[in-house]
Write an enzyme that holds these catalytic residues in place. Structure first.
Site, PDB file in Angstrom:
ATOM      1  CG  HIS A 160      -2.027  -0.983   1.143  1.00 50.02           C
ATOM      2  ND1 HIS A 160      -2.513  -1.674   2.233  1.00 50.02           N
ATOM      3  CD2 HIS A 160      -2.756  -1.385   0.073  1.00 50.02           C
ATOM      4  CE1 HIS A 160      -3.501  -2.456   1.833  1.00 50.02           C
ATOM      5  NE2 HIS A 160      -3.676  -2.304   0.534  1.00 50.02           N
ATOM      6  CD  GLU A 212      -0.464   0.571   4.384  1.00 45.68           C
ATOM      7  OE1 GLU A 212       0.195  -0.474   4.454  1.00 45.68           O
ATOM      8  OE2 GLU A 212      -1.711   0.581   4.273  1.00 45.68           O
ATOM      9  NE  ARG A 256      -6.326   0.326   0.621  1.00 41.17           N
ATOM     10  CZ  ARG A 256      -6.275  -0.426   1.724  1.00 41.17           C
ATOM     11  NH1 ARG A 256      -5.651   0.015   2.801  1.00 41.17           N
ATOM     12  NH2 ARG A 256      -6.865  -1.595   1.765  1.00 41.17           N
ATOM     13  NE  ARG A 263      -9.740  -5.748   1.157  1.00 40.62           N
ATOM     14  CZ  ARG A 263      -8.794  -5.389   2.023  1.00 40.62           C
ATOM     15  NH1 ARG A 263      -7.563  -5.838   1.881  1.00 40.62           N
ATOM     16  NH2 ARG A 263      -9.073  -4.586   3.048  1.00 40.62           N
ATOM     17  CG  HIS A 265      -0.052  -3.890   5.190  1.00 44.75           C
ATOM     18  ND1 HIS A 265      -0.714  -3.394   4.099  1.00 44.75           N
ATOM     19  CD2 HIS A 265       0.241  -5.179   4.905  1.00 44.75           C
ATOM     20  CE1 HIS A 265      -0.831  -4.353   3.187  1.00 44.75           C
ATOM     21  NE2 HIS A 265      -0.262  -5.444   3.659  1.00 44.75           N
ATOM     22  CD  GLU A 318      -2.103  -2.868   9.067  1.00 47.03           C
ATOM     23  OE1 GLU A 318      -1.520  -1.760   8.998  1.00 47.03           O
ATOM     24  OE2 GLU A 318      -2.894  -3.273   8.197  1.00 47.03           O
TER      25      GLU A 318
END
Ligand SMILES: *[C@@H]1O[C@H](CO)[C@@H](O)[C@H](O)[C@H]1NC(C)=O
Ligand SMILES: [Zn+2]
Length: 436
Positions: A188, A191, A244, A264, A316, A392
């Protein structure tokens, strides 16, 4: 020990200053966009927020967790009326966190420029290096340590940028008794802190190996991919800090919105949960699994080294979570081990955490956060990697705008988690392969 210092001369800053004045207004696209904290009481509130994302395309910066963590949502002036109405009608409490996103993005950019001016001889992972700088570092490392490091050009991004990774091994990847630890960052684009973390891992293994960590280099083979999504990353520098997605163009789908959510786009329960069919949404999965060259590259690494990959760490930012599959809330048969390794990682990082960070939350991604499909984490688990995680990193309340002064700490802290999971991978890999 020789270390590669990352120096930038003054002419670079002059050019940078000129370039940034050209883009002086780039954050204006977020003018009058606000960020709200939303208190979540239960799973119904989580669902309300999720539906709002589907319906209005509000940008959820932090999904939150009922009674534990508030959600954070960016709302444009056009979205705000319906946003407030929906929250009010459902009895959700919210509060203003950021009044004008364009303003805080400008401040963040100034903070970065100041950071660059104020320190010399900075290491590349103590900043947010651009795509070309990351490649240059990898090339230098591979050239200096040819017996240890192999640079692999895995293919091109949609816009034609080479996607490169390093293989680090004392035995040229030829010893099947060693597990492979695969980590990647920057899937992403916004990030940013994920790439320094991957580069710091390269540094610790190759340039700065400590005596008490020899086993990490000698007993394990490493695949480190610092930038999965270079097109999105560069775009987040030049045009849109909050980008993103990838940057693929599919004019049959949309003439205005480009890219898909790479996380996704993997071929696992594709396009079923936690996705939006709106090509402008942050969670649009694309027209088909692996429509994106960037996700195909991750897929191919997983398949090429599959029998030996014991752990896949898909990194992430932000939120302080270690998550595992599946995104549909179904647990894997090895969930006890999967959870144990994740908890060890969280605990190792928590042990050195800053007071302003939350504790790491560990668990199934669907149960802890929200349901998803087509994620890299799920794909790794699905194809047979024993331990496949979404990590994360901490955001310290700055969301994607982690101030550069925090990078060192995140690098160090995350390395502790990586080191312990690498050692656990070794133990679990041995017992797995001895059974065969
Ligand atoms: C959830 O997803 C996994 C991975 O695709 C699959 O094996 C499992 O059957 C799914 N569970 C349900 C209830 O659909
Ligand atoms: Zn992410």
């Amino acid at each position: 020990m020789r270390m590669i210092k990352f120096k930038m001369d003054t002419s670079f800053f002059v050019i940078l200053a000129l370039v940034s004045s050209v883009f002086a207004g780039k954050h204006d696209i977020y003018s009058r966009h606000a960020v709200y904290g939303v208190e979540l009481r239960d799973q119904d509130d989580v669902a309300t927020l999720f539906n709002l994302q589907q319906k209005l395309n509000v940008d959820i910066w932090e999904h939150g967790m009922a009674r534990v963590r508030d959600a954070e949502v960016m709302v444009s002036p056009e979205q705000s009326k319906e946003f407030f109405e929906t929250l009010d009608n459902n009895g959700l409490k919210y509060y203003l966190k950021i009044e004008d996103v364009s303003k805080v993005l400008k401040e963040h950019e100034e903070d970065l420029a100041k950071w660059r001016r104020n320190r010399n001889n900075r290491m590349i992972f103590q900043d947010y290096p651009r795509y070309a700088e990351v490649n240059q570092y990898m090339e230098e490392i591979a050239a200096r340590y040819p017996n240890l490091v192999t640079l692999v050009n895995a293919g091109k991004s949609f816009e034609g940028r080479d996607i490169k990774y390093l293989k680090i091994s004392t035995t040229n990847f030829e010893d099947p008794r060693k597990p492979v630890y695969f980590m990647d960052g920057m899937m992403h684009a916004r990030e940013w802190v994920t790439t320094p973390v991957t580069m710091y891992s390269i540094f610790r293994l190759v340039e700065n190996l400590r005596d008490n960590e020899r086993d990490l280099l000698e007993d394990i083979d490493w695949i480190i991919l610092p930038i999965v999504n270079p097109d999105g990353y560069e775009f987040s520098h030049t045009d849109d800090r909050l980008w993103r997605r990838t940057r693929s163009v599919n004019l049959e789908v949309s003439t205005t919105c480009f890219g898909v959510d790479a996380n996704r786009n993997f071929d696992v329960d594709f396009n079923t949960l936690g996705v939006s069919s709106d090509p402008c949404s942050q969670t649009y999965p694309g027209v088909a699994p692996f429509s994106e060259p960037e996700t195909r590259i991750v897929r191919d690494i997983l398949s090429k080294y599959l029998p030996r990959i014991q752990l896949y760490n898909n990194i992430h930012s932000h939120g302080n979570y270690v998550l595992f599959g599946f995104g549909n809330n179904t647990l894997t048969p090895n969930v006890a081990q999967l959870h144990h390794v994740a908890a060890a990682m969280g605990a190792a990082m928590d042990a050195v955490k800053l007071p302003e960070a939350g504790y790491y939350l560990i668990g199934n991604s669907g149960l802890v956060l929200y349901r998803t499909s087509g994620s890299a984490q799920d794909y790794g688990q699905h194809v047979g990697v024993p331990f496949s995680y979404t990590l994360e990193l901490p955001g310290y309340g700055y969301d994607f705008r982690v101030p550069p002064s925090f990078i060192d700490h995140i690098n160090e802290e995350t390395w502790k988690g990586i080191a312990i999971t690498a050692r656990l991978s070794k133990i679990h890999y041995r017992s797995r392969t001895s059974r065969q």
